[in-house]
Each structure stands twice: as C-alpha cells, then as structure tokens.
Design a protein around this motif. Sequence first.
Motif, mmCIF file in Angstrom:
data_model
loop_
_atom_site.group_PDB
_atom_site.id
_atom_site.type_symbol
_atom_site.label_atom_id
_atom_site.label_comp_id
_atom_site.label_asym_id
_atom_site.label_seq_id
_atom_site.Cartn_x
_atom_site.Cartn_y
_atom_site.Cartn_z
ATOM 1 N N GLY A 104 -24.188 35.170 37.652
ATOM 2 C CA GLY A 104 -24.105 34.641 36.101
ATOM 3 C C GLY A 104 -24.092 33.205 36.277
ATOM 4 N N ILE A 105 -23.188 32.648 35.416
ATOM 5 C CA ILE A 105 -22.888 31.084 35.142
ATOM 6 C C ILE A 105 -21.484 30.728 35.457
ATOM 7 C CG2 ILE A 105 -24.754 30.638 33.347
ATOM 8 C CD1 ILE A 105 -22.182 30.679 31.427
ATOM 9 N N THR A 106 -21.377 29.539 35.985
ATOM 10 C CA THR A 106 -19.990 29.217 35.915
ATOM 11 C C THR A 106 -19.948 28.145 34.499
ATOM 12 O OG1 THR A 106 -20.405 28.370 38.402
ATOM 13 C CG2 THR A 106 -18.752 27.102 37.165
ATOM 14 N N PRO A 107 -18.824 28.620 33.820
ATOM 15 C CA PRO A 107 -18.990 28.451 32.404
ATOM 16 C C PRO A 107 -18.122 27.089 32.163
ATOM 17 C CG PRO A 107 -17.431 30.063 32.822
ATOM 18 C CD PRO A 107 -17.994 30.058 34.080
ATOM 19 N N TYR A 108 -18.743 25.925 32.558
ATOM 20 C CA TYR A 108 -18.057 24.545 32.230
ATOM 21 C C TYR A 108 -18.810 23.534 31.601
ATOM 22 C CZ TYR A 108 -20.791 22.628 35.896
ATOM 23 O OH TYR A 108 -22.023 22.201 36.766
ATOM 24 N N ASP A 109 -20.264 24.092 30.963
ATOM 25 C CA ASP A 109 -21.160 23.064 30.246
ATOM 26 C C ASP A 109 -22.173 23.805 29.789
ATOM 27 O OD1 ASP A 109 -21.695 20.615 29.728
ATOM 28 O OD2 ASP A 109 -21.927 19.647 31.501
ATOM 29 N N LYS A 115 -14.243 20.139 35.625
ATOM 30 C CA LYS A 115 -14.379 19.661 34.236
ATOM 31 C C LYS A 115 -13.057 20.065 33.562
ATOM 32 C CE LYS A 115 -17.261 19.189 30.914
ATOM 33 N NZ LYS A 115 -18.428 18.051 30.666
ATOM 34 N N ALA A 116 -12.253 21.051 33.889
ATOM 35 C CA ALA A 116 -10.988 21.312 33.072
ATOM 36 C C ALA A 116 -10.028 20.332 33.245
ATOM 37 C CB ALA A 116 -10.302 22.663 33.631
ATOM 38 N N ARG A 117 -10.199 19.552 34.660
ATOM 39 C CA ARG A 117 -9.412 18.558 34.501
ATOM 40 C C ARG A 117 -9.645 17.278 33.863
ATOM 41 N NH1 ARG A 117 -9.801 18.010 40.450
ATOM 42 N NH2 ARG A 117 -8.240 19.421 40.503
ATOM 43 N N GLU A 118 -11.092 17.116 33.999
ATOM 44 C CA GLU A 118 -11.581 15.944 33.235
ATOM 45 C C GLU A 118 -11.018 16.072 31.395
ATOM 46 O OE1 GLU A 118 -15.390 15.570 35.774
ATOM 47 O OE2 GLU A 118 -15.748 15.674 33.652
ATOM 48 N N LEU A 119 -11.269 17.373 31.027
ATOM 49 C CA LEU A 119 -11.188 17.748 29.720
ATOM 50 C C LEU A 119 -9.558 17.699 29.256
ATOM 51 C CD1 LEU A 119 -14.084 20.168 28.928
ATOM 52 C CD2 LEU A 119 -13.871 17.637 28.337
ATOM 53 N N ASP A 120 -8.707 18.008 30.238
ATOM 54 C CA ASP A 120 -7.251 18.160 30.210
ATOM 55 C C ASP A 120 -7.214 19.288 29.521
ATOM 56 O OD1 ASP A 120 -4.648 18.014 30.629
ATOM 57 O OD2 ASP A 120 -4.460 16.738 28.816
ATOM 58 N N LEU A 121 -7.912 20.595 29.932
ATOM 59 C CA LEU A 121 -8.101 21.890 29.222
ATOM 60 C C LEU A 121 -7.626 22.897 30.484
ATOM 61 C CD1 LEU A 121 -8.776 22.930 26.113
ATOM 62 C CD2 LEU A 121 -11.222 23.042 27.439
ATOM 63 N N ASP A 122 -7.031 23.919 29.928
ATOM 64 C CA ASP A 122 -6.988 25.011 30.813
ATOM 65 C C ASP A 122 -8.155 25.591 31.248
ATOM 66 O OD1 ASP A 122 -4.571 27.178 31.796
ATOM 67 O OD2 ASP A 122 -6.236 28.327 31.171
ATOM 68 N N TYR A 123 -8.487 26.128 32.376
ATOM 69 C CA TYR A 123 -9.693 26.552 32.826
ATOM 70 C C TYR A 123 -10.196 27.667 32.028
ATOM 71 C CZ TYR A 123 -8.051 30.320 35.933
ATOM 72 O OH TYR A 123 -7.479 31.316 36.514
ATOM 73 N N THR A 124 -8.981 28.440 31.852
ATOM 74 C CA THR A 124 -9.442 29.960 31.277
ATOM 75 C C THR A 124 -9.958 29.670 29.797
ATOM 76 O OG1 THR A 124 -7.200 30.238 30.570
ATOM 77 C CG2 THR A 124 -7.685 31.261 32.406
ATOM 78 N N LEU A 125 -9.385 28.712 29.096
ATOM 79 C CA LEU A 125 -9.812 28.408 27.687
ATOM 80 C C LEU A 125 -11.395 27.600 27.940
ATOM 81 C CD1 LEU A 125 -6.495 26.726 26.275
ATOM 82 C CD2 LEU A 125 -7.384 29.003 25.833
ATOM 83 N N LEU A 126 -11.453 26.851 28.901
ATOM 84 C CA LEU A 126 -12.664 26.190 28.957
ATOM 85 C C LEU A 126 -13.801 27.412 29.252
ATOM 86 C CD1 LEU A 126 -14.719 23.816 29.238
ATOM 87 C CD2 LEU A 126 -13.911 23.821 31.658
ATOM 88 N N ALA A 127 -13.330 28.403 30.232
ATOM 89 C CA ALA A 127 -14.311 29.272 30.396
ATOM 90 C C ALA A 127 -14.860 30.287 29.046
ATOM 91 C CB ALA A 127 -13.850 30.314 31.588
ATOM 92 N N ALA A 128 -13.668 30.631 28.469
ATOM 93 C CA ALA A 128 -13.852 31.432 27.249
ATOM 94 C C ALA A 128 -14.902 30.689 26.202
ATOM 95 C CB ALA A 128 -12.637 31.748 26.508
ATOM 96 N N ARG A 129 -14.571 29.474 26.029
ATOM 97 C CA ARG A 129 -15.483 28.631 25.059
ATOM 98 C C ARG A 129 -16.923 28.715 25.635
ATOM 99 N NH1 ARG A 129 -14.057 22.480 24.662
ATOM 100 N NH2 ARG A 129 -15.672 22.410 26.089
ATOM 101 N N GLU A 130 -17.025 28.198 26.732
ATOM 102 C CA GLU A 130 -18.326 28.246 27.298
ATOM 103 C C GLU A 130 -19.175 29.777 27.417
ATOM 104 O OE1 GLU A 130 -20.064 25.509 27.143
ATOM 105 O OE2 GLU A 130 -18.507 24.420 26.715
ATOM 106 N N VAL A 131 -18.331 30.650 27.974
ATOM 107 C CA VAL A 131 -18.795 31.983 27.912
ATOM 108 C C VAL A 131 -19.248 32.408 26.529
ATOM 109 C CG1 VAL A 131 -18.177 34.536 28.469
ATOM 110 C CG2 VAL A 131 -17.757 32.699 30.181
ATOM 111 N N ALA A 132 -18.467 32.247 25.492
ATOM 112 C CA ALA A 132 -19.005 32.704 24.303
ATOM 113 C C ALA A 132 -20.041 31.840 23.549
ATOM 114 C CB ALA A 132 -17.569 32.213 23.199
#
Length: 381
Positions: A27-32, A75-92
């Motif tokens: 599957g994907i790496t959900p960061y973009d 990417k999570a570091r760049e966005l200052d976002l928890d990686y699990t939240l970034l993943a949840a958003r991009e997976v959706a």
Amino acid sequence: MMRLFDTRARSLEPLVAGRTVRLYVCGITPYDSTHLGHAFTYVAFDTLVRYLEHLGHRVRYVRNVTDVDDDILRKARELDLDYTLLAAREVARFEDGLAALGCRQPDASPRASQVIPAIRQAVSGLLERGVAYALDDGRVYFDVGAAPGFGAFSGLDREQMHRQFAEKGGDPEATGKRDPLDFLLWQPSADDEPSWDSPWGPGRPGWHIECSVMAQEELGATIDIHGGGSDLVFPHHEAEVVQAESLTRQAPFSRFWLHTGMVGLEDVKMSKSLGNLVFASDLRERYEADAVRRYLLSHHYRRSWDHDEGDLADAAAAVKRWREAAGNDDERPDLAEAFHAAMNDDLDTPGAVRALDEAAAAGAGRTLRALAPVLGLSLTS
Ligand SMILES: [Zn+2]
C-alpha cells in the motif's frame, strides 16, 4: 486457465490456486496526495480481485499502510503534526479516492505501527538464524552476504543494485555495515520520532521487514500473489523475499509476484520530487468513475504509459456507447469468450475492453451487463 506474468520466474505461469487466493499488495505511505500512478496500480489489483471472483475464487485481499517510515516521519515533522494524525488524514483521502474509482476495500489494511511486536519477533528470528547482525548503536541489519541469492529476484547486477539502493532510501555509505547493500531491520528513532522498546534499544523498524511481517501475519507463511508497483522490485521486494524465506525456511514466500507499470507525463515518470503529478481526483471532477476506470484499464497493468487527455475523452465517449447499448437484450457469446481469453492472458484488460467495445457496437446489451462489472464499471451514471 488464467496465466499471469511472474516477475520472479520472468515468464507467464498458469495460476494454480485453491478456492481462496491470498493476495498481498504493497500500500501507500500516507504522507501526501496519491496520484494517477497509484490509482493505476490499485485499480489493476481491484480488477484482478473482481476477475478471480468471477472465476469462482474467494480472494483474501490485504493492502498495508506504511505508517512508519522515513518519508511520513519527515513530512509529519515539516507539518508539526503527529504522524498518526497525518496518516489518518491521508489514508482517508486515499481510500475515498479509490472508492470514487469503484475500488472496493481490501479485506484487511494492516498498519506497520500496529504489528511492532511481530516485527520485533521477526528481527530476533533473523538474528537467531545468523542472517542479521546488531550494531552497538541500536541498528540491526540484514546480512545480504549470509543469505544466498540476494539479487536473484530483481536480476540486477551489483552496480545497479547499489545505485537503486541509494536512490530509494537505502544507506549504502553508513558505517559499520558488512556490505553496503545490507538493509535496516531496526534503527534508533530520532527524538521526535515514534519509538518502541526492543532488545537492541528503543527504535523503529525498517520498511522492508514491515511488509513481509504484515503479509505473513495476515496470510500465512506462503501467499499466492504479492503485488506492487514496478518501482518496488528492488530493493523492497528483493528484501522481502530474502528475509521472509530466511525466517520461515519456506520457499516461495509468494507463488506469484505481479508488478504494475509506471504512469508518466510527457515521457517523464510522475513523482512527488518532480512535481509533475496528475491526480485521479482532478480527473474525477471532470469525468465519471466509469470513464476514468475504462481509461486506466485500456492500458495493460505491466506496461508503463503516459497520461493523455485525448485518450481520457475517448474513454468517456466509449462508456456512453456502452451505456446506450446496455439496454438491449442481445447476447454475443463469441465476444464474451474473447473477453475471457483476454483476461486469462495475464489480465489483458485492453483486450477485454476491446471485446466490450465490439459488444456495444453490436448492441449486445446482455453481454455488456454481465461483463462490465467484472472490470468494475457500473454502467450507471
Ligand atoms: Zn511493501
């Protein structure tokens, strides 16, 4: 009988499978945002699932989410976002995008972050088998020199392997390694990265071990078909094969390896780094799902191709003809046979699409209604 091109054997092989086919697709790496190349890969495998079911199989389809790796953590570091939240958003977003193309959900979507205990166990097992080594600083590497046949899967020579390893996130120049091509199984995390306890110190897994563990956790030691984009052949799938087979001492890890071609734009492969991306969601704003899907399936899954707006418009016009013809009650068994012959020949969806174009031209609505859904086209607007 259906034949598929197995990357490992480098030939077309008959698909001998039981009633249940066990399929794992990277599957994907959900960061973009996911682009047309991703859509092409996952529409191809969705179509394979549909066709295998049409042949009477039950498919257990697993597609993982790589939610712990260098790209998403950066990417999570760049966005200052928890990686699990970034993943949840991009997976959706990814799943919504595929659903909008008529793709069904896999039976399971395991995430690397949820299988850490199994990954730790696999790393321990590889150390016990003598095909891995731990360094004092908490890194654990797979020892490619200790496992015969590294490179046989991809067929690349050492220089090619070295180059691709460096290009695709490997660390050939890292100190302390026995061989530049040794790949990470475990590594210490940076301060702002997720970290799990392990016998080698707190850290996180390497990318390749994540996938082979998720595949075997969900589907067992031997699976029927392992798929992904052709850019994953080396080092990702080469590494998966060698570590899975070293660990279980059972070969093959997967009986078939299927790889999809790359989608380009004006002769250049689409990639995030080049910024030349076309998104399926943009196409969907202008065209219905059936049109985009027919456009993607008019390319054979193994071939690389270039996005072409004119071809997409042609696909939309053809879908309109299919819908108009679908109301008729005529049948064309010869065209149904041509459809199946094409699909049995390494999932030749362009050939299958041509058979249905002929069915539409002949007004064979019954044939269209029976077979368009096998390609994932609903024929309803
Ligand atoms: Zn993978």
